[in-house]
Design an enzyme around this catalytic site. Structure first.
Site, short mmCIF file in Angstrom:
data_model
loop_
_atom_site.label_atom_id
_atom_site.label_comp_id
_atom_site.label_asym_id
_atom_site.label_seq_id
_atom_site.Cartn_x
_atom_site.Cartn_y
_atom_site.Cartn_z
CG HIS A 1 -2.05 -0.99 1.05
ND1 HIS A 1 -3.12 -1.05 1.92
CD2 HIS A 1 -2.28 -1.97 0.13
CE1 HIS A 1 -3.96 -2.01 1.55
NE2 HIS A 1 -3.47 -2.59 0.46
CD GLU B 1 -1.95 4.60 3.28
OE1 GLU B 1 -3.09 5.05 3.39
OE2 GLU B 1 -1.69 3.59 2.57
#
Length: 337
Positions: free
Chosen positions: A261, A263
């Site tokens: 992902h 982040e």
């Protein structure tokens, strides 16, 4: 800043355009769109032909077609002056862009007629009466696809009189434009960093959804990340992730997904390069999932700002708040939602 120009024939629109062009503005004219098309049709660029073609294109493709053709060429980081705005729908199309202002350039009919005569263009009216008749046809029209200068005038942000000397007109323009530029809005820090995150998202190689995150400390970007397969693994869109390539429904088979992902990548990139992110902020185009939330908490990030809510992110938001990490959702315009 985008300054649009409207006004009657020989009012001084061209003079405003030249003045701004000499001061760093880029110049576009809706009439140039028509002239290019007339050249393609092997027709002369007379006033009658320009009017005919403009009305035809608006009728065939919509009243804002000329404006939309130019809007596609406009960049956010430059100033523009747009000449020959003649239909109110063109004004509304430009209103949807950022920092648009419409100037109505105005002068008395007799003064404009004398200016037109001094230009000595072929097909221009030769008498004052003919000049007024031609103008009347362009001034108002019930047909929304036709020219309607009076309707455009009513939409103007500024009405600038040009009945005097060129020097006085330039002085008036200088004072107005200088004031406008000095007071031009700047994006908030939230808007600034979120817009950068959106650009970072375009680098994502995930075939299902493009997401990005930007980690910021002391108003300085220290790490970025976008979603996609790990370093050295075939890109998702090239067949690298079985889950994404099988086009699984959202929220299903997440354990089979090879993609990291946004982040997660932003945090691991900072670690890879030995950069501390303790007490930093993270801007993400979507709110974090539960896995990324645990990484955010343990990395010492103090605030999460996101643009859109992740459909499976309710528990993640609750966990962030339990960890006393500030969480904010902002709109695409940088306003606190």
């Amino acid at each position: 800043m985008i300054i649009g120009l409207t006004g009657r024939n020989a009012s001084g629109k061209g003079e405003v355009a030249e003045y701004l062009l000499a001061r760093g503005f880029l110049y576009f004219s809706l009439s140039d769109v028509l002239r290019d098309e007339l050249r393609r049709l092997n027709k002369p660029s007379t006033r009658d032909n320009l009017t005919w073609l403009g009305n035809k294109l608006r009728n065939d493709l919509g009243p804002s077609v000329l404006a939309e053709k130019l809007i596609s060429k406009i960049e956010d980081d430059r100033h523009y002056v747009i000449d020959s705005i003649r239909n109110p729908e063109e004004v509304q199309a430009f209103r949807r862009t950022k920092s648009f202002l419409l100037f109505s350039i105005e002068a008395a009919p007799r003064i404009r007629f004398e200016r037109m005569r001094s230009r000595n263009r072929e097909k221009d009216a030769r008498s004052f009466q003919d000049f007024l008749k031609i103008e009347e046809r362009e001034l108002k029209n019930a047909d929304p696809t036709k020219q309607n200068l009076e309707a455009c005038r009513k939409l103007a942000d500024y009405h600038i009189s040009n009945n005097g000397t060129l020097e006085a007109f330039h002085d008036k323009l200088n004072k107005l434009v200088t004031k406008l530029l000095m007071n031009a809005p700047r994006p908030s820090w939230d808007h600034y960093f979120m817009e950068i995150a959106k650009v970072v998202a375009t680098r994502s190689n995930c075939m299902k959804r493009r997401v990005a995150a930007v980690i910021v400390k002391d108003k300085r970007i220290i790490s970025t990340g976008y979603n996609g397969t790990p370093r050295g693994i075939t890109n998702c869109k090239d067949g690298g992730c079985p889950r994404c390539n099988s086009f699984s429904p959202s929220g299903k088979n997440l354990g089979e997904c090879y993609c990291s992902h946004a982040e997660e990548n932003a945090i691991t990139q900072a670690s890879y390069h030995g950069i501390s992110i303790k007490d930093a902020m993270i801007y993400s185009t979507f709110s974090p999932c539960l896995l990324c939330t645990k990484m955010i908490i343990n990395s010492g990030i103090k605030e999460v700002v996101y643009n859109e809510a992740y459909s499976l992110g309710h528990e993640a938001i609750a966990l962030l708040k339990q960890a006393k990490i500030a969480v904010r959702k902002i709109s695409t315009h940088g306003q606190v939602a």
